[in-house]
Design an enzyme around this catalytic site. Sequence first.
Site, PDB file in Angstrom:
ATOM      1  N   ARG A   6       0.776  -1.034   0.037  1.00 25.31           N
ATOM      2  CA  ARG A   6      -0.149   0.003  -0.070  1.00 25.31           C
ATOM      3  C   ARG A   6       0.717   1.052  -0.087  1.00 25.31           C
ATOM      4  NH1 ARG A   6      -4.371  -2.969   3.508  1.00 25.31           N
ATOM      5  NH2 ARG A   6      -5.703  -3.647   1.865  1.00 25.31           N
ATOM      6  N   PHE A  46      -8.004   1.209  -5.609  1.00 24.59           N
ATOM      7  CA  PHE A  46      -7.479  -0.290  -5.730  1.00 24.59           C
ATOM      8  C   PHE A  46      -6.361  -0.391  -4.472  1.00 24.59           C
ATOM      9  CE2 PHE A  46      -4.127   0.787  -9.354  1.00 24.59           C
ATOM     10  CZ  PHE A  46      -3.258   1.553  -8.633  1.00 24.59           C
ATOM     11  N   GLU A  47      -6.173  -1.717  -4.251  1.00 31.69           N
ATOM     12  CA  GLU A  47      -5.333  -2.399  -3.160  1.00 31.69           C
ATOM     13  C   GLU A  47      -6.358  -1.982  -1.742  1.00 31.69           C
ATOM     14  OE1 GLU A  47      -1.281  -2.861  -2.554  1.00 31.69           O
ATOM     15  OE2 GLU A  47      -1.117  -2.434  -4.830  1.00 31.69           O
ATOM     16  N   GLY A  48      -7.397  -2.004  -1.988  1.00 31.96           N
ATOM     17  CA  GLY A  48      -8.361  -1.586  -1.039  1.00 31.96           C
ATOM     18  C   GLY A  48      -8.933  -0.162  -0.934  1.00 31.96           C
TER      19      GLY A  48
END
Length: 381
Positions: free
Chosen positions: A242, A362-364
């Site tokens: 992240r 993205f990536e959560g």
Amino acid sequence: MDYFLTDSQKIIKRLAKKISDEVISKVAGKYDKEGIFPRDILDLLAYTELTGVYIPKEYGGFGGGVLEMCLVVEELSRNCAGIAVSYAATALGAYPIMLYGTENQKKKYLPKIAKGEAIAAFALTEADAGSDVSSIKTVAEKDGDFYILNGNKHWITNGGEADIYVVFAVTDKSKGPRGISAFIVEKGYEGFYCGKKEDKMGIRASSTTELIFENCKVPKENLLGREGTGFIIAMKTFDRTRPGVAAMAIGIAQGAYEHALRYAKERIQFGQPLTSFQAIQHMLADMYINIEAARALLYSTCRMIDSGAKDYTKESSACKVFASDVAMKITIDAVQIMGGNGYVKDYPVEKMMRDAKVTQIFEGANQIQRNIIASEIVKEL
Ligand SMILES: Cc1cc2nc3c(=O)[nH]c(=O)nc-3n(C[C@H](O)[C@H](O)[C@H](O)COP(=O)(O)OP(=O)(O)OC[C@H]3O[C@@H](n4cnc5c(N)ncnc54)[C@H](O)[C@@H]3O)c2cc1C
């Protein structure tokens, strides 16, 4: 601001900046418009050995950490986040192998990634399992010396272009998140296909595709970690990657800020440059403040991770949320400062505004990151 980078970190940053300014800036508009995958740029990153900065020396890399990876992503993103994400998604595919791979898996895959001979990808998301990743439906059934994978993945960065995919699938449906496992799947394995390529708003130079598994045969030695540890592998990987999304966001914001500042100095209205108007000055000052704050949070988080800290989930989520929100705000303001010229493709800031949006998703998505941070700080009470 002086972030007291080491000499080698300064060299990495300078080299990435040179490639970004002298090569990427010239092709960013074309690659964005035509959706061209930046294989030539990835080859250049390999030639200059930037592909291996975050990979341990014993596996052919430079031996740096998350900070070195972020310095490269940040500089590439100043000119094109679509190209930068093609580099960063390889790191997303490499980290599960670095963190959980057996010695054989590390020796087989990491040197190729470090040398830029192989591109990697990370395949977790499905059509009905985005934020709620534990509800994935792709299955892996053991059959002798193989696992047989069936199912579809969606939104996979580097899809179709990557050589090595870390794929998450359910090995025991009765166990929920503890029934998910991770596998290394190579391009060309029987029963593994690439599906539809997405036509995206931004980061258009990157490839985002569906992946299809139809009785795909994966050798049992390609299981990553133990059966049932896939969910943990995904979460621990995200903790390290992240910051890469934060770096991408900061690079985009920095690029937009530089363009807006230069434009505001040159553009004359009412007989004066735009920089003489306080409304514009304050926007530029806020851009500077927020970029430096985001960068300080990012570099501190990276240093914490690279120092061997045990738990850095909330710091990693915090820098991703903060930097991506900053990038969105700054790119919108950069378009505003440049007026009509900000809104057309003759200048790069409209692309930067489109590119920034995905860093909040993205990536959560950022809502999920705030849930994670809240649960961590409440737990600490
Ligand atoms: C360009 C691109 C590249 C990608 N690359 C990859 C990749 O390489 N590998 C991979 O595995 N995935 C990848 N993804 C998938 C990405 O991680 C997901 O899109 C993301 O996690 C969000 O999932 P979703 O799109 O299904 O949205 P949803 O989960 O449907 O969420 C929609 C909205 O609802 C909000 N929401 C959902 N649940 C909650 C909740 N509990 N509380 C509050 N708000 C909530 C979300 O924050 C979001 O704003 C990529 C996505 C994009 C767009």
